[in-house]
Design an enzyme around this catalytic site. Sequence first.
Site, PDB file in Angstrom:
ATOM      1  N   SER A 121      -6.959 -17.597   6.752  1.00 30.96           N
ATOM      2  CA  SER A 121      -5.576 -18.055   6.731  1.00 30.96           C
ATOM      3  C   SER A 121      -5.528 -19.545   7.024  1.00 30.96           C
ATOM      4  O   SER A 121      -6.243 -20.034   7.896  1.00 30.96           O
ATOM      5  CB  SER A 121      -4.742 -17.293   7.771  1.00 30.96           C
ATOM      6  N   LYS A 189      -6.852  -9.221   8.576  1.00 32.22           N
ATOM      7  CA  LYS A 189      -6.105 -10.174   7.747  1.00 32.22           C
ATOM      8  C   LYS A 189      -5.005  -9.463   6.949  1.00 32.22           C
ATOM      9  O   LYS A 189      -3.914 -10.014   6.733  1.00 32.22           O
ATOM     10  CB  LYS A 189      -7.064 -10.885   6.799  1.00 32.22           C
ATOM     11  N   GLU A 196       3.308 -11.267   8.413  1.00 28.59           N
ATOM     12  CA  GLU A 196       3.838 -12.500   7.829  1.00 28.59           C
ATOM     13  C   GLU A 196       5.046 -12.199   6.947  1.00 28.59           C
ATOM     14  O   GLU A 196       6.061 -12.915   6.982  1.00 28.59           O
ATOM     15  CB  GLU A 196       2.740 -13.175   7.019  1.00 28.59           C
TER      16      GLU A 196
END
Length: 338
Positions: A121, A189, A196
Amino acid sequence: MQLGMVGLGRMGSNMTRRLMRGGHKLVVSDLSADAVKKLATDGASGSSSLEDLVAKLAPPRAVWVMVPSGGPTEQTVQTLAQHMQSGDVIIDGGNSYFKDDVRRAGELKGKGIHYVDVGTSGGVWGIDRGYCMMIGGPNEAVQRLDPIFKTLAPGKGDIPRTRGREKLGGTAEEGYLHCGPSGSGHFVKMVHNGIEYGLMQAYAEGFDIFKNATSKELPENIRYDLNLPDIAEVWRRGSVVSSWLLDLTAMALAENPTLSEYEGYVQDSGEGRWTIQAAVEEAVPADVLTAALYVRFRSRQQHTFAEKMLSAMRQKFGGHVEAGEGAGGAATGTKKTA
């Protein structure tokens, strides 16, 4: 340390440059000969094929794959494996599905080739800010690659230490973490990206409420013509909802408070879907993350100010290109083209 880098898009090329700045020797490969030449001009060693790249690396080799997930990653990994040998390492730094990592790791183990999955990221800003990395794979391979991770990571910087963290140790404070065995890096992730989605959706909906506070459906005495760029900015200063995503939101609104250059067509990278699938498999309720994913689906049918804001945030942190209606759902998230 010597490293091969396959895939010289926005992320791959910037990571290559950051590594070279840190003193590492890079051998690069890409479908675009121009991209290879450009990195060679900056100090990397170019290659004409994956076989040529492997030949230019000294054993035990390490090759980082930074290509789109799915077919391109699968083909690249399998081709590299044909030319690599026992003790070498293949690193998948893209957004692969964690179950594919587990399968690939098992296939390569029989050849003695290590497979390391790295959820990465940082987007287009990572070349200067550094990259947050979530790593899965065997201890031996991960430890050998530590100089690479350390260079790519942001380091401690000026972020205050978490209270009690001084007793825990490890690399998390540096911005990278060995999460566990194969697949665990991309699993972490994946959930990161699902979260997110939820954070972005919360900001987007909040600012949509602000934008519509002038609605004629409201009594005149509670209509507010609010300055959205200023609200985003003041929240950056001491608010509990401050974040890098809010920083990017403030940037987009300062450039154009109406976000008129965005259509609001919001793509999903796949990891949001995989996060929801994992939640279903684990029987974990994920109401907010699921709703955020469904909003992205809806955005391809109708566009609200909130969806324009989601597009703006995606463009700011990742340089994602907004597909627009009729574009077949290609990469999304940035300004309209003519």
